[in-house]
Design an enzyme around this catalytic site. Structure first.
Site, PDB file in Angstrom:
ATOM      1  N   SER A 151       0.860  -1.193   0.000  1.00 34.71           N
ATOM      2  CA  SER A 151       0.000   0.000   0.000  1.00 34.71           C
ATOM      3  C   SER A 151       0.888   1.233   0.000  1.00 34.71           C
ATOM      4  CB  SER A 151      -0.867   0.012   1.271  1.00 34.71           C
ATOM      5  OG  SER A 151      -1.461   1.276   1.460  1.00 34.71           O
ATOM      6  N   TYR A 164      -1.123  -0.814  10.294  1.00 30.90           N
ATOM      7  CA  TYR A 164      -1.286  -1.102   8.859  1.00 30.90           C
ATOM      8  C   TYR A 164      -0.025  -0.719   8.082  1.00 30.90           C
ATOM      9  CZ  TYR A 164      -3.656  -1.015   4.266  1.00 30.90           C
ATOM     10  OH  TYR A 164      -4.025  -1.230   2.960  1.00 30.90           O
ATOM     11  N   LYS A 168       2.430  -3.125   5.896  1.00 33.12           N
ATOM     12  CA  LYS A 168       2.623  -2.930   4.451  1.00 33.12           C
ATOM     13  C   LYS A 168       4.077  -2.614   4.118  1.00 33.12           C
ATOM     14  CE  LYS A 168      -1.607  -3.774   3.199  1.00 33.12           C
ATOM     15  NZ  LYS A 168      -1.905  -4.988   2.437  1.00 33.12           N
TER      16      LYS A 168
HETATM   17  P1  NAP Z   1     -11.622  -5.415   1.162  1.00 30.03           P
HETATM   18  O1  NAP Z   1     -12.628  -5.021   0.156  1.00 30.03           O
HETATM   19  O2  NAP Z   1     -11.852  -5.113   2.593  1.00 30.03           O
HETATM   20  O3  NAP Z   1     -11.327  -6.989   0.992  1.00 30.03           O
HETATM   21  C1  NAP Z   1     -10.403  -7.620   1.842  1.00 30.03           C
HETATM   22  C2  NAP Z   1     -10.290  -9.077   1.435  1.00 30.03           C
HETATM   23  O4  NAP Z   1      -9.356  -9.725   2.317  1.00 30.03           O
HETATM   24  C3  NAP Z   1     -11.593  -9.802   1.522  1.00 30.03           C
HETATM   25  O5  NAP Z   1     -11.721 -10.675   0.435  1.00 30.03           O
HETATM   26  C4  NAP Z   1     -11.466 -10.591   2.816  1.00 30.03           C
HETATM   27  O6  NAP Z   1     -12.208 -11.790   2.720  1.00 30.03           O
HETATM   28  C5  NAP Z   1      -9.982 -10.898   2.828  1.00 30.03           C
HETATM   29  N1  NAP Z   1      -9.469 -11.169   4.167  1.00 30.03           N
HETATM   30  C6  NAP Z   1      -9.277 -10.296   5.193  1.00 30.03           C
HETATM   31  N2  NAP Z   1      -8.814 -10.917   6.286  1.00 30.03           N
HETATM   32  C7  NAP Z   1      -8.701 -12.236   5.947  1.00 30.03           C
HETATM   33  C8  NAP Z   1      -8.300 -13.404   6.647  1.00 30.03           C
HETATM   34  N3  NAP Z   1      -7.890 -13.355   7.928  1.00 30.03           N
HETATM   35  N4  NAP Z   1      -8.308 -14.591   5.984  1.00 30.03           N
HETATM   36  C9  NAP Z   1      -8.721 -14.650   4.708  1.00 30.03           C
HETATM   37  N5  NAP Z   1      -9.109 -13.589   3.986  1.00 30.03           N
HETATM   38  C10 NAP Z   1      -9.115 -12.385   4.603  1.00 30.03           C
HETATM   39  O7  NAP Z   1     -10.186  -4.783   0.818  1.00 30.03           O
HETATM   40  P2  NAP Z   1      -9.581  -4.276  -0.572  1.00 30.03           P
HETATM   41  O8  NAP Z   1      -9.754  -2.818  -0.615  1.00 30.03           O
HETATM   42  O9  NAP Z   1     -10.055  -5.122  -1.682  1.00 30.03           O
HETATM   43  O10 NAP Z   1      -8.028  -4.515  -0.268  1.00 30.03           O
HETATM   44  C11 NAP Z   1      -7.329  -5.635  -0.792  1.00 30.03           C
HETATM   45  C12 NAP Z   1      -5.858  -5.451  -0.479  1.00 30.03           C
HETATM   46  O11 NAP Z   1      -5.385  -4.221  -1.032  1.00 30.03           O
HETATM   47  C13 NAP Z   1      -5.553  -5.368   1.018  1.00 30.03           C
HETATM   48  O12 NAP Z   1      -4.331  -6.006   1.294  1.00 30.03           O
HETATM   49  C14 NAP Z   1      -5.425  -3.887   1.269  1.00 30.03           C
HETATM   50  O13 NAP Z   1      -4.610  -3.588   2.373  1.00 30.03           O
HETATM   51  C15 NAP Z   1      -4.782  -3.443  -0.039  1.00 30.03           C
HETATM   52  N6  NAP Z   1      -4.995  -2.016  -0.305  1.00 30.03           N
HETATM   53  C16 NAP Z   1      -6.244  -1.512  -0.481  1.00 30.03           C
HETATM   54  C17 NAP Z   1      -6.403  -0.149  -0.740  1.00 30.03           C
HETATM   55  C18 NAP Z   1      -7.760   0.470  -0.957  1.00 30.03           C
HETATM   56  O14 NAP Z   1      -7.817   1.709  -1.036  1.00 30.03           O
HETATM   57  N7  NAP Z   1      -8.824  -0.274  -1.059  1.00 30.03           N
HETATM   58  C19 NAP Z   1      -5.281   0.665  -0.805  1.00 30.03           C
HETATM   59  C20 NAP Z   1      -4.019   0.117  -0.630  1.00 30.03           C
HETATM   60  C21 NAP Z   1      -3.885  -1.245  -0.385  1.00 30.03           C
HETATM   61  P3  NAP Z   1     -13.145 -12.421   3.868  1.00 30.03           P
HETATM   62  O15 NAP Z   1     -13.669 -11.291   4.700  1.00 30.03           O
HETATM   63  O16 NAP Z   1     -14.175 -13.169   3.082  1.00 30.03           O
HETATM   64  O17 NAP Z   1     -12.239 -13.330   4.625  1.00 30.03           O
END
Ligand code: NAP
Length: 256
Positions: A151, A164, A168
């Site tokens: 991130s 976080y 990251k």
């Molecule tokens: P999201 O919509 O909250 O989805 C998170 C995903 O991670 C879900 O599929 C969730 O599935 C899974 N997950 C979380 N904890 C878990 C666990 N203990 N075991 C298995 N699965 C788990 O988040 P997103 O925005 O798509 O983010 C995806 C990645 O990108 C993350 O690593 C996040 O830090 C990174 N990121 C996101 C952003 C942003 O702005 N959105 C920015 C920078 C980086 P279940 O709940 O079904 O387990």
């Protein structure tokens, strides 16, 4: 997202097997769908089985092949069993996308031990566990692509995200070291740093904060999950065969 482009990178991953953590929604779901569209068989990993089945159904209804594996990515035995099951189901493992992640944002003085431990476990320990298990398969195959979701919060500080940001930034250090360890076996390991992407995670911030965030983004919009999936497709493709240990930032210019 109205301003996001509609033309997408075209990559041929037919004959390959990919594993995506956090494939039940958001960025991970977009990545799983993109890898499936590119011809890879896709193993979809998360805790919510119903949502995983929806992702898999979208892949199969578009003519692809997918499997569903319910797993808590922080559970060591569960991760090893999942990687074993994926290899049994698909016969190989070519691409691993360590995407699952959580936030538990709060300022340092009130951050609990649990806030710290849960975020480090779900975001960083998970990357170690899946990479260790997958690396053994890929080293034997003498090929593989590991793509870790970091991130911009791993590159620059963000108040309220010390847990976080640490997780990251840890992913970046881990990626660089494992890239050096696996390079001789033709396994590449890279990280992607998304900026603010329109998913449940970003929406949890609320509309007022999102408006403030947009002002800090030179492109003045949130990114689309598909724009992160495109970076994954590139890193998984033959075009990225000489790229390893790198960090690809996809943030609309936020950290420029
Ligand atoms: P999201 O919509 O909250 O989805 C998170 C995903 O991670 C879900 O599929 C969730 O599935 C899974 N997950 C979380 N904890 C878990 C666990 N203990 N075991 C298995 N699965 C788990 O988040 P997103 O925005 O798509 O983010 C995806 C990645 O990108 C993350 O690593 C996040 O830090 C990174 N990121 C996101 C952003 C942003 O702005 N959105 C920015 C920078 C980086 P279940 O709940 O079904 O387990």
């Amino acid at each position: 997202m109205a301003d996001a482009p509609s033309r997408r990178i075209v990559v041929d991953l037919s004959g390959q097997a990919a594993l995506v953590t956090g494939a039940s929604r958001g960025i991970g779901k977009a990545i799983a769908l993109a890898l499936g569209k590119a011809g890879a068989e896709v193993a979809c990993i998360a805790r919510n089985e119903q949502k995983l089945n929806e992702t898999a159904a979208e892949i199969t209804s578009a003519g692809g092949k997918a499997s569903v594996h319910v797993c808590d990515v922080a559970d060591s035995a569960g991760v090893q069993a999942t990687v074993d099951a994926v290899v049994a189901a698909h016969g190989r493992l070519d691409v691993v996308v360590n995407n699952a992640g959580i936030t538990k944002d709060t300022l340092l003085p009130v951050m609990t031990d649990e806030d710290w431990d849960q975020v480090i476990a779900a975001n960083l320990r998970s990357v170690f566990l899946f990479t260790r298990a997958a690396a053994k398969v890929m080293m034997r195959q003498r090929s593989g692509r590991i793509i870790n979701m970091s991130s911009v919060s791993g590159l620059v500080g963000n108040p309220g995200q010390s847990n976080y940001s640490a997780s990251k930034a840890g992913i970046i250090g881990f990626t660089q070291t494992v890239a050096r360890e696996l390079a001789k076996r033709k396994v590449t390991v890279n990280a992607i740093c998304p900026g603010f992407i329109a998913t449940d995670m970003a929406e949890a911030l609320g509309p007022a904060i999102i408006d403030e965030v947009k002002k800090r983004i030179p492109m003045q919009r949130l990114g689309d999950a598909e724009e992160i999936a495109d970076a994954v497709l590139f890193l998984a493709s033959d075009s990225a065969s000489y790229i390893t240990g790198q960090v690809v930032t996809v943030d609309g210019g936020m950290t420029a």
